[in-house]
Enzyme design. Structure first.
Site, PDB file in Angstrom:
ATOM      1  N   GLY A 146      -3.939 -14.269  12.188  1.00  0.00           N
ATOM      2  CA  GLY A 146      -4.969 -13.848  11.255  1.00  0.00           C
ATOM      3  C   GLY A 146      -5.994 -14.926  11.008  1.00  0.00           C
ATOM      4  CE1 TYR A 158      -3.457  -2.620  -0.232  1.00  0.00           C
ATOM      5  CE2 TYR A 158      -2.943  -3.221   2.029  1.00  0.00           C
ATOM      6  CZ  TYR A 158      -3.612  -3.467   0.843  1.00  0.00           C
ATOM      7  OH  TYR A 158      -4.436  -4.565   0.733  1.00  0.00           O
TER       8      TYR A 158
END
Length: 360
Positions: free
Chosen positions: A313, A179
């Protein structure tokens, strides 16, 4: 007691255990506003000592993904308040992840008239899902001007301020996964010739400026940052290993000087052990390691002192009572990957909790 399950106490973080729920995109924020379904989801998983939200947009142009939550409007701040209240009810700490995808997005996911912007005008290869048009090639971003860079930094600051107003304990700056911040760090994407491009120090400047200004707004003890050294997510190409090592060693040293609460490192198969050791030496705050850990390997990592906390996660995706399952040494649910990003309850809040203590 396993170290993983024991309380964690340091100057900036006091947690009921050493377990972090990692940030994970879930695409349930209809209209980009957090909702009751999200409160249920995060509340179910509040056995973690620390929960980090999915990537959340600090400004309209950061809405790269479909149904991505934001933290820039009054409605979004109000939408997050019941979510933070639900998590705090169980005694977990809750950080909001501030994420600007940069070039990883499509204009169909953005509000009308808003353009995609990145470190440089280099589109990423690959596709992204849009509700309006289905899968689409990534849009070509506009290069951020110096004024544009400062505006983005300002959006991180206002997003952090809004997060505290919504009841969060702090924010995690997303500097990983290809990102915007990592786009500035990577010389294969960053072709700038100004103070935010060229040398390693210049390419790291954007990340550090974001952290400095956010820390100045809400307090450095309420700020963390996530990195993914050597990652190729988001169509990032590897660069010189020595330069990569120098980049993250430099970042760790500078972040230590700023004094933020933690560094969160997403480890890939390409991340050399020497890189992790260098970060450990340079950064003296809380260090979180993430990616691919089982409860057993996480315990080993903590006992060796490689990290202070371990983030999970996938295990939290399918196991709302993951911490209780670790304590009971119980088997785990499998993840339904077909419902990761679909709207609605299925594959989100309907995973079953333990009905009995089933040993592995």
């Amino acid at each position: 007691m396993k170290k993983l399950l024991a309380p964690y106490n340091c100057k900036s973080l006091q947690l009921k255990n050493h377990i972090v729920m990692a940030p994970m995109t879930r695409s349930r924020a209809i209209g980009n506003v957090p909702n009751a379904l999200m409160a249920e989801y995060y509340g179910q998983r509040s056995g973690a000592g620390l929960i980090v939200t999915e990537g959340t947009a600090p400004a309209p142009e950061a809405l790269g993904y479909a149904r991505m939550p934001g933290i820039f409007s009054h409605a979004q701040i109000e939408g997050w308040k019941p979510v933070t209240a639900e998590v705090h009810r169980a005694g977990a700490k809750f950080f909001l992840q501030l994420m600007h995808p940069g070039r990883i997005g499509h204009v169909a996911n953005l509000p009308e008239g808003v353009r995609l912007a990145g470190a440089s005008a280099l589109p990423a290869k690959g596709q992204i899902y849009t509700d309006a048009l289905g899968a689409q090639d990534y849009s070509t971003p506009d290069t951020l001007t110096i004024e544009g860079v400062q505006k983005v930094i300002g959006s991180f600051v206002s997003g952090a301020r809004n997060a505290i107003a919504a009841g969060f304990d702090g924010v995690e700056v997303h500097g990983a996964n290809g990102y915007l911040i990592e786009q500035f760090l990577n010389p294969n994407v960053n072709d700038r010739t100004d103070q935010f491009g060229g040398s390693m120090e210049n390419r790291a400047r954007f990340a550090l400026e974001v952290v400095k200004h956010v820390s100045g707004e809400i307090g450095r003890d309420k700020v963390g940052i996530r990195f993914s050294p050597n990652s190729t997510l988001g169509d990032l190409q590897p660069y010189d290993p020595e330069v990569t090592m120098d980049t993250y060693r430099y970042l760790a040293r500078q972040l230590k000087a700023i004094g933020i609460a933690y560094m969160h490192v997403a480890i890939s198969q390409e991340t050399p052990a020497a890189m992790l050791d260098a970060i450990r030496r340079e950064f003296k705050g809380t260090l979180i390691h993430c990616n691919g850990f089982t409860p057993e390997t996480a315990e080993i990592e903590l006992q060796k002192g490689k990290a202070d906390l371990i983030a999970f996660g996938r295990n939290f995706l399918a196991n709302p009572d993951f911490v209780e399952r670790i304590s009971a040494d119980a088997s785990l649910n499998e993840v339904d990957y077909t419902t990761l990003y679909s709207p609605g309850e299925k594959g989100y809040v309907d995973y079953p909790k333990m009905t009995k203590m089933v040993r592995k």
